[in-house]
Write a protein that holds these residues in place. Structure first.
Motif, short mmCIF file in Angstrom:
data_model
loop_
_atom_site.label_atom_id
_atom_site.label_comp_id
_atom_site.label_asym_id
_atom_site.label_seq_id
_atom_site.Cartn_x
_atom_site.Cartn_y
_atom_site.Cartn_z
N LEU B 177 -15.46 -9.58 21.72
CA LEU B 177 -15.21 -9.23 23.12
C LEU B 177 -15.56 -7.77 23.38
O LEU B 177 -16.09 -7.44 24.45
CB LEU B 177 -13.74 -9.50 23.46
CG LEU B 177 -13.33 -10.97 23.47
CD1 LEU B 177 -11.87 -11.11 23.81
CD2 LEU B 177 -14.16 -11.75 24.46
N GLY B 180 -19.19 -7.63 23.67
CA GLY B 180 -19.63 -8.21 24.93
C GLY B 180 -19.48 -7.27 26.10
O GLY B 180 -20.30 -7.25 27.01
N SER B 181 -18.43 -6.46 26.09
CA SER B 181 -18.20 -5.59 27.25
C SER B 181 -18.95 -4.27 27.12
O SER B 181 -19.35 -3.69 28.14
CB SER B 181 -16.71 -5.33 27.45
OG SER B 181 -16.16 -4.84 26.26
N VAL B 182 -19.15 -3.79 25.90
CA VAL B 182 -19.80 -2.48 25.73
C VAL B 182 -21.30 -2.64 25.48
O VAL B 182 -22.10 -1.82 25.93
CB VAL B 182 -19.14 -1.68 24.58
CG1 VAL B 182 -19.82 -0.34 24.42
CG2 VAL B 182 -17.68 -1.49 24.86
N GLY B 183 -21.66 -3.68 24.75
CA GLY B 183 -23.07 -3.87 24.43
C GLY B 183 -23.49 -3.19 23.15
O GLY B 183 -24.67 -3.10 22.85
N VAL B 197 -15.78 1.18 30.71
CA VAL B 197 -15.15 -0.04 30.21
C VAL B 197 -13.63 0.06 30.09
O VAL B 197 -12.98 -0.95 29.89
CB VAL B 197 -15.69 -0.43 28.82
CG1 VAL B 197 -17.08 -0.95 28.92
CG2 VAL B 197 -15.58 0.70 27.85
N ASN B 200 -11.88 -2.45 31.95
CA ASN B 200 -12.46 -3.79 31.91
C ASN B 200 -11.53 -4.73 31.14
O ASN B 200 -11.14 -4.45 30.01
CB ASN B 200 -13.83 -3.68 31.21
CG ASN B 200 -14.59 -4.98 31.26
OD1 ASN B 200 -13.99 -6.04 31.20
ND2 ASN B 200 -15.89 -4.88 31.40
N VAL B 202 -11.98 -7.62 29.72
CA VAL B 202 -12.50 -8.17 28.47
C VAL B 202 -12.39 -7.15 27.34
O VAL B 202 -11.97 -7.47 26.23
CB VAL B 202 -13.98 -8.59 28.67
CG1 VAL B 202 -14.55 -9.08 27.36
CG2 VAL B 202 -14.06 -9.67 29.71
#
Lengths: 170, 476
Positions: B177, B180-183, B197, B200, B202
């Motif tokens: 997760l 997914g949110s930071v990349g 983030v 965020n 997630v």
């Protein structure tokens, strides 16, 4: 609709159906065979993502070598045709369904509603990125330390398995 | 990317341990009496790596495409793990003979586990955290079940393996997760994109899952179920390193993952969760330990409550809290190693002499051992002249600084409760009439290890200021 999307739909449909069939089969060998089918479909998905090397490795290592081992072990151990876990504990079914729904909702939320930070770059649509050469380059430059550490992890696991399974210590 | 000689010099402690593992495997293969050579070889390896780490503590750098850091707190952790493991090797020499598991493989697995702890402590990337965690845990699963003939040992290994795999699942899902949110998996990338983030959902769920997974590893309250059984069932020397090095490594990973949050308002989201974990662990550990009759189980519950005290420092979210926890971990490593070391020395064959009542009159029968055990008990309970007191002091101060005075008060109450069961052991050793109790035969090498641990505990207690200053200079 281009070919890529058609292939994606076909492979993902096979993957989903085979994984559902895998967990619902009563016969362990049937489950293992559906798992092989699932791995095959996954390797097709890797191909659509320009990861041809990973796709080939998926077929050779997982669908090939590891699943053959699985099948051998299942056939050697011959699990008795007992009642399934869910039939003995019917309440666990609802628990499992709850967890499944929760994870599904979470993934749906991540994919549909979550605002990605804009840091996710579209992977270059290039056939080059999946070659052995580019993977090797990444492994031995950027991921050098994790790669070496993983080697020691495997060594430790192998020694541990020998220690626990060795018949007799001298 | 250019790798210079200096880069290799900076990761020399890792290279020493890694080379040690490979050489140990060769020794184990070819030497007839490998179980006699390997403990001393491991001690040399651990000592040189630990000494080098402390020697180069000032050369801080980020290496290998931002995968690992060296110097600073990472090297302080290296020192802790290596010296702890060296003491465990000393304790193991005679213990393994007594337990009937006198095999060289034990030391190879011990070195592998230490390598994993070190990889955890210097990780700068979630991939490294994952590999380090597994590198630490897999040897621990095997070591817990090293005594294959004993039912308890097998049970401990299986329980630890299943629950540990479960915890790893949480951690990896959390990492997914976060990715997914930071990349990116890199802590530096998380730091730079933190402003975007930090709110965020997630990302926060990911970090929360990460904390839950590591709560298993540090043995905090709702995730502690495995601790008493595994600590009791494993060989005592294995329990010693598991409860000290393993816990310290898990804390170091928590600090790495939470480091972007420290000093940011968004950390407040985690404060209720972390403080609940801390309060429940402290009180649960201290209260349940009172009812224990087995000394290994008592120390297991005490380990749960110590995880609670350390979590106070994490909850504060301040640099002083982080420094306090690292100080606490240093003190806790050596006092707990000493306590488990004495338990392993007194343990008889087939798990005998492990009841608290077996320690009655030890003060008359073996004054030296009883005196050392009293030092460790005083230190664990947090009485002033010893290391444990200052650990708790720094952690509680950080809680007050961050405006959570109530957490410090609960900590003090819990310490007062815990004094009961630590001092009960001392009372049983010295102030009990009659002549019951055991007549221990003492191993010299193990005694050396315990004496070193006691000296370090006293030294940390005498010079807490200079040590906390050293740690604080590296904690941003």
């Amino acid at each position: 609709m281009n070919l890529e999307i058609i292939l994606f739909v076909i492979f993902s449909a096979i993957a989903v159906v085979s994984s559902v069939l895998m967990v619902t089969r009563r016969n362990a060998i049937m489950s293992a065979l559906f798992l092989i089918l699932n791995f095959g479909a996954l390797s097709g998905l890797y191909l659509t993502l320009h990861a041809q090397f990973i796709a080939v490795v998926q077929v050779i290592v997982y669908a090939g070598a590891i699943m053959v081992l699985f099948l051998f072990v299942i056939m050697l151990l011959r699990p008795a045709d007992d009642k399934g876990l869910l039939e003995e504990h019917p309440k666990m079914k609802w628990f499992a369904i709850g967890i499944g729904v929760f994870i599904f909702l979470q993934l749906a939320f991540v994919i549909l509603f979550s605002s990605t930070v804009g840091s996710i770059v579209q992977a270059p649509n290039n056939i080059e990125i999946g070659t052995i050469q580019s993977i090797g380059k990444e492994l031995y430059t950027k991921y050098l330390i994790p790669f070496e550490a993983a080697a020691f992890l495997l060594l430790a696991a192998a020694i541990g398995a020998i220690v626990l399974a060795k018949k007799k210590f001298n | 990317m250019d790798i210079t000689i200096q880069d290799y010099l900076n990761i020399l402690p890792l290279i020493i341990i890694a080379a040690g593992i490979l050489i140990s495997v060769v020794i184990e293969m070819y030497a007839k009496n490998s179980e006699k050579i390997l403990p001393w070889f491991s001690i040399v390896i651990f000592f040189s790596a630990g000494y080098y780490a402390l020697f180069t503590v000032n050369s801080q750098s980020v290496l290998f495409s931002n995968m690992i850091v060296t110097g600073g707190t990472a090297n302080i952790f290296f020192f802790l793990f290596c010296f702890g493991a060296a003491i465990v090797s000393l304790l193991s020499i005679d213990y393994l003979k007594k337990a009937g598991i006198y095999f060289g493989e034990y030391y190879i697995l011990l070195q592998s586990a230490v390598l994993g702890m070190m990889l955890l402590a210097n990780a700068r990337d979630l991939v490294m955290i994952f590999i380090g965690l597994e590198q630490m845990s897999i040897p621990f699963y095997v070591l817990a079940g090293f005594n294959r003939k004993k039912h308890f040992s097998n049970e401990a290994a299986l329980k630890y393996f299943l629950l540990g795999a479960f915890a790893t699942g949480f951690i990896v899902f959390g990492m997914g997760l976060i990715y997914g949110s930071v990349g990116s998996m890199s802590i530096d990338a998380i730091m730079t994109k933190f402003g975007d983030v930090s709110t965020n959902a997630v990302f926060i769920i990911g970090v929360l899952l990460f904390i839950i997974g590591f709560s298993f590893k540090i043995a905090a309250f709702p995730f502690h179920m495995w601790v008493p059984d595994v600590y009791q069932g494993s060989p005592t020397t294995v329990t010693a390193i598991m409860s000290t090095g393993g816990k310290a490594a898990a804390f170091s990973a928590l600090f790495i993952a939470l480091s972007p949050f420290f000093g940011d308002v968004s950390f407040n989201i985690f404060k209720p969760f972390l403080s609940a974990l801390a309060v429940l662990s402290m009180l649960f550990g201290s209260i349940v330990a009172i009812a224990q009759t087995d000394i290994k189980r008592m120390l297991a519950y005490s380990s749960i409550s110590h995880a609670g005290y350390m979590l106070i420092g994490v909850t504060s979210g301040l640099a002083s809290g982080t420094a306090g926890v690292i100080f606490y971990l240093a003190a806790y490593t050596f006092m707990n190693l000493g306590a488990f070391g004495i338990v392993s020395m007194l343990e008889g064959e087939n798990d005998t002499n492990l009841k608290i009542d077996d320690y009655i009159n030890l003060g008359k029968k073996n004054p030296l051992i009883a005196g050392l055990l009293s030092i460790f008990m005083f230190a664990l309970s947090g009485l002033p002249p010893f290391a444990g007191f200052f650990g708790k002091y720094y952690v509680f101060i950080s809680a007050i600084e961050s405006g959570m005075t109530w957490l410090a008060i609960v900590g003090v109450i819990s310490s007062v409760i815990s004094v009961y069961f630590y001092l009960r052991l001392v009372v049983l050793m010295y102030f009990k009439e009659g002549n019951e109790g055991i007549n221990p035969t003492v191993s010299n090498t193990a005694l050396l290890g315990v004496v070193i641990a006691a000296l370090i505990v006293i030294l940390i207690g005498l010079f807490p200021g200079s040590i906390i200053e050293l740690i604080s200079t590296f904690v941003i």
